[in-house]
Design an enzyme around this catalytic site. Structure first.
Site, PDB file in Angstrom:
ATOM      1  N   LYS A  48     -58.933  46.961  33.410  1.00 53.46           N
ATOM      2  CA  LYS A  48     -58.779  48.363  33.013  1.00 53.46           C
ATOM      3  C   LYS A  48     -59.205  48.545  31.556  1.00 53.46           C
ATOM      4  O   LYS A  48     -59.331  47.562  30.815  1.00 53.46           O
ATOM      5  CB  LYS A  48     -57.320  48.789  33.203  1.00 53.46           C
ATOM      6  CG  LYS A  48     -56.329  47.997  32.361  1.00 53.46           C
ATOM      7  CD  LYS A  48     -54.893  48.225  32.837  1.00 53.46           C
ATOM      8  CE  LYS A  48     -53.908  47.464  31.970  1.00 53.46           C
ATOM      9  NZ  LYS A  48     -52.552  47.467  32.534  1.00 53.46           N
ATOM     10  N   ARG A 146     -41.650  53.854  35.463  1.00 56.30           N
ATOM     11  CA  ARG A 146     -42.968  54.368  35.115  1.00 56.30           C
ATOM     12  C   ARG A 146     -43.624  54.957  36.359  1.00 56.30           C
ATOM     13  O   ARG A 146     -43.831  56.152  36.433  1.00 56.30           O
ATOM     14  CB  ARG A 146     -43.824  53.250  34.490  1.00 56.30           C
ATOM     15  CG  ARG A 146     -45.171  53.741  34.011  1.00 56.30           C
ATOM     16  CD  ARG A 146     -45.936  52.703  33.211  1.00 56.30           C
ATOM     17  NE  ARG A 146     -46.427  51.591  34.040  1.00 56.30           N
ATOM     18  CZ  ARG A 146     -47.256  50.661  33.590  1.00 56.30           C
ATOM     19  NH1 ARG A 146     -47.675  50.688  32.332  1.00 56.30           N
ATOM     20  NH2 ARG A 146     -47.655  49.678  34.370  1.00 56.30           N
ATOM     21  N   HIS A 175     -44.149  46.111  38.719  1.00 53.03           N
ATOM     22  CA  HIS A 175     -44.568  45.693  37.379  1.00 53.03           C
ATOM     23  C   HIS A 175     -43.327  45.508  36.533  1.00 53.03           C
ATOM     24  O   HIS A 175     -42.382  46.280  36.629  1.00 53.03           O
ATOM     25  CB  HIS A 175     -45.482  46.772  36.779  1.00 53.03           C
ATOM     26  CG  HIS A 175     -46.192  46.339  35.526  1.00 53.03           C
ATOM     27  ND1 HIS A 175     -46.917  45.181  35.445  1.00 53.03           N
ATOM     28  CD2 HIS A 175     -46.295  46.924  34.313  1.00 53.03           C
ATOM     29  CE1 HIS A 175     -47.437  45.074  34.224  1.00 53.03           C
ATOM     30  NE2 HIS A 175     -47.077  46.108  33.520  1.00 53.03           N
ATOM     31  N   TYR A 275     -63.083  57.365  -0.137  1.00 48.87           N
ATOM     32  CA  TYR A 275     -62.312  58.616  -0.190  1.00 48.87           C
ATOM     33  C   TYR A 275     -60.990  58.403  -0.915  1.00 48.87           C
ATOM     34  O   TYR A 275     -60.252  57.463  -0.610  1.00 48.87           O
ATOM     35  CB  TYR A 275     -62.004  59.106   1.228  1.00 48.87           C
ATOM     36  CG  TYR A 275     -63.189  59.627   1.983  1.00 48.87           C
ATOM     37  CD1 TYR A 275     -63.917  60.731   1.533  1.00 48.87           C
ATOM     38  CD2 TYR A 275     -63.565  59.033   3.185  1.00 48.87           C
ATOM     39  CE1 TYR A 275     -64.999  61.205   2.251  1.00 48.87           C
ATOM     40  CE2 TYR A 275     -64.646  59.514   3.911  1.00 48.87           C
ATOM     41  CZ  TYR A 275     -65.363  60.604   3.433  1.00 48.87           C
ATOM     42  OH  TYR A 275     -66.421  61.077   4.145  1.00 48.87           O
ATOM     43  N   CYS A 323     -63.330  54.507   6.191  1.00 54.25           N
ATOM     44  CA  CYS A 323     -63.885  55.794   6.613  1.00 54.25           C
ATOM     45  C   CYS A 323     -64.043  55.814   8.131  1.00 54.25           C
ATOM     46  O   CYS A 323     -63.759  54.832   8.807  1.00 54.25           O
ATOM     47  CB  CYS A 323     -65.247  56.034   5.970  1.00 54.25           C
ATOM     48  SG  CYS A 323     -65.325  55.679   4.205  1.00 54.25           S
ATOM     49  N   MET A 324     -64.531  56.931   8.671  1.00 58.37           N
ATOM     50  CA  MET A 324     -64.700  57.033  10.123  1.00 58.37           C
ATOM     51  C   MET A 324     -65.704  56.008  10.643  1.00 58.37           C
ATOM     52  O   MET A 324     -65.489  55.384  11.679  1.00 58.37           O
ATOM     53  CB  MET A 324     -65.163  58.457  10.497  1.00 58.37           C
ATOM     54  CG  MET A 324     -65.189  58.692  12.003  1.00 58.37           C
ATOM     55  SD  MET A 324     -65.791  60.327  12.448  1.00 58.37           S
ATOM     56  CE  MET A 324     -64.479  61.378  11.869  1.00 58.37           C
ATOM     57  N   ASP A 325     -66.814  55.840   9.921  1.00 54.20           N
ATOM     58  CA  ASP A 325     -67.910  55.011  10.423  1.00 54.20           C
ATOM     59  C   ASP A 325     -68.270  53.844   9.513  1.00 54.20           C
ATOM     60  O   ASP A 325     -69.192  53.094   9.813  1.00 54.20           O
ATOM     61  CB  ASP A 325     -69.171  55.872  10.601  1.00 54.20           C
ATOM     62  CG  ASP A 325     -68.842  57.222  11.193  1.00 54.20           C
ATOM     63  OD1 ASP A 325     -68.358  57.239  12.336  1.00 54.20           O
ATOM     64  OD2 ASP A 325     -69.013  58.243  10.495  1.00 54.20           O
TER      65      ASP A 325
HETATM   66  C1  LIG Z   1     -51.995  46.231  32.647  1.00 59.18           C
HETATM   67  C2  LIG Z   1     -51.279  45.757  33.830  1.00 59.18           C
HETATM   68  C3  LIG Z   1     -51.295  44.405  34.180  1.00 59.18           C
HETATM   69  C4  LIG Z   1     -51.835  43.321  33.286  1.00 59.18           C
HETATM   70  O1  LIG Z   1     -50.913  43.051  32.271  1.00 59.18           O
HETATM   71  P1  LIG Z   1     -51.181  41.884  31.201  1.00 59.18           P
HETATM   72  O2  LIG Z   1     -49.947  41.819  30.394  1.00 59.18           O
HETATM   73  O3  LIG Z   1     -52.372  42.331  30.419  1.00 59.18           O
HETATM   74  O4  LIG Z   1     -51.458  40.665  31.994  1.00 59.18           O
HETATM   75  C5  LIG Z   1     -50.725  44.038  35.383  1.00 59.18           C
HETATM   76  N1  LIG Z   1     -50.159  44.960  36.187  1.00 59.18           N
HETATM   77  C6  LIG Z   1     -50.111  46.266  35.866  1.00 59.18           C
HETATM   78  C7  LIG Z   1     -49.458  47.232  36.804  1.00 59.18           C
HETATM   79  C8  LIG Z   1     -50.654  46.713  34.683  1.00 59.18           C
HETATM   80  O5  LIG Z   1     -50.576  48.004  34.355  1.00 59.18           O
END
Ligand SMILES: *Cc1c(COP(=O)(O)O)cnc(C)c1O
Length: 399
Positions: A48, A146, A175, A275, A323-325
């Site tokens: 992700k 969550r 999770h 800045y 700075c930004m960049d």
């Molecule tokens: C991000 C995530 C993971 C991975 O977690 P890590 O600590 O990076 O291994 C696993 N399961 C779910 C649901 C997550 O959101």
């Protein structure tokens, strides 16, 4: 150094600042985690947020080469990017996306996490229409509050779900909120609730599919939580989820951040830099080098005057407000010489390491995260957002 820009159609260096990602290191890290699991336990690589800033497709391919079976992302767009990048393995979205995205899930063959019956009904209708069974994973909330169906309500949820047609429960997962602690009451409570939820499904005659709950920390710390599959995230990039895994597994960070000085001056004593002029030149021997990366590239402005970079075997302070960049660093060969080190005066075009190893020194994401009061995860994501990526040790992975 063999370097590839992410955009293969434009193999031209357009910026003197980049994220370097070592794909061989990612393969090694994945293998190190695989050694903690036993067949037939599968491994899902969590890519992700563009592979935690490392580039989702490239890191997914590296993980696949090291024997990963499936992939997880956070959004529909991320899932589509994997499919378009040539990933054919199962892809799970770790949250329930808006119902309006259901046709896309079908078109790209990606599985959502599900915890809402209305959404599930929508998924089923689409499956009926397209004539292809829709697979999904049941998210179970065991205490993180969550996402997911509350752990003591899964049997009831599936009793209704099973009346919908066109659907297949491919997996059941939860999770953990505190997996990165060695021994934790809340973790044990969540694990027990998850076991009860899975048992309740089986008792109700529901096949839970692939049962999974272990993130990086749990792979190392909680073998009793591996079940059918583990979800490897931050660890595959060579980052520890917390202090608790340090010393228990050997990891190498895959990401470095480097830049070339775009301009070097030797201002007069008393001149201000950047800045607000929050830094003033104190000695005539100080060189001020400009680096073409800033807070829009993940270098938080809150690091201004607080961080260091590596150049020619020594650490140098970043000076003035970031700075930004762009940002500025000071280099002072005379000071290094007084300490018995010979440092070349910096010139435009010279390479500076912002994150990563240079010689026997290393600036880690953990070092910067500590200064910012955050975690390495956040910094990796931030550096990945705008900087171009260069993959090293890619072999034939990206051909
Ligand atoms: C991000 C995530 C993971 C991975 O977690 P890590 O600590 O990076 O291994 C696993 N399961 C779910 C649901 C997550 O959101």
């Amino acid at each position: 150094m063999a370097a590839e820009t992410q955009d293969a159609t434009r193999d031209v260096v357009t910026r003197w600042a980049w994220v370097e990602v070592d794909l061989e290191v990612i393969r090694q890290n994945v293998r190190a985690f695989k050694a903690f699991t036993r067949p037939p336990t599968k491994m899902m690589a969590v890519v992700k947020a563009d592979g935690y800033g490392h580039g989702a497709v490239a890191t997914a391919k590296a993980a696949r080469a090291a024997g990963v079976d499936a992939f997880a992302v956070a959004t529909v767009d991320e899932a589509i990017a994997l499919r378009e990048g040539g990933i054919r393995e199962p892809v799970l979205i770790l949250a329930q996306p808006p119902a309006s995205s259901v046709p896309l899930l079908a078109r790209y063959g990606v599985m959502p996490a599900v915890y809402d019956l209305e959404f599930l009904a929508c998924l089923g209708r689409q499956a009926e229409e397209s004539g292809v069974e829709a697979r999904y994973h049941l998210a179970v909330d065991t205490g993180m509050d969550r996402i997911g169906v509350p752990w003591d309500g899964v049997a009831e949820f599936m009793r209704v779900a099973e009346r919908l047609s066109g659907l297949r429960l491919d997996g059941t997962f939860t999770h953990f909120a505190t997996a990165d602690r060695v021994s934790d009451w809340d973790f044990t409570l969540q694990l027990n609730r998850f076991k009860k939820a899975v048992a309740a499904l089986r008792e109700a005659g529901v096949n839970p599919g692939v049962v999974h709950c272990a993130n990086t920390a749990s792979i190392v710390l909680h073998p009793d939580a591996h079940f059918d599959m583990v979800r490897l995230g931050v660890g595959m990039y060579g980052l520890h989820p917390s202090e608790a895994t340090v010393g228990r597994i050997e990891l190498t960070p895959a990401m470095s951040v480097r830049a070339r000085a775009t301009r070097v001056v030797r201002p007069q004593v008393g001149e201000g830099v950047g800045y607000g002029m929050t830094y003033r030149v104190a000695r005539p021997s100080i060189q001020i080098a400009t680096l073409p990366l800033g807070y829009a590239d993940g270098l938080s402005r809150r690091l201004s005057n607080k961080m260091e970079v590596l150049y020619d075997g020594a650490r140098w302070r970043q000076v003035g407000n970031i700075c930004m960049d762009q940002c500025m660093v000071e280099v002072e060969p005379e000071i290094a010489r007084l300490r018995g080190r010979d440092v070349r005066p910096i010139e435009a075009g010279d390479e500076v390491t912002v994150v990563g190893r240079l010689g026997d020194d290393e600036i880690t994401l953990d070092e910067l995260a500590d200064k910012l009061g955050t975690i390495n995860y956040e910094l990796a994501c931030d550096f990945g957002m705008r900087l171009p990526k260069r993959y090293v040790n890619a072999g034939s992975l990206l051909d």
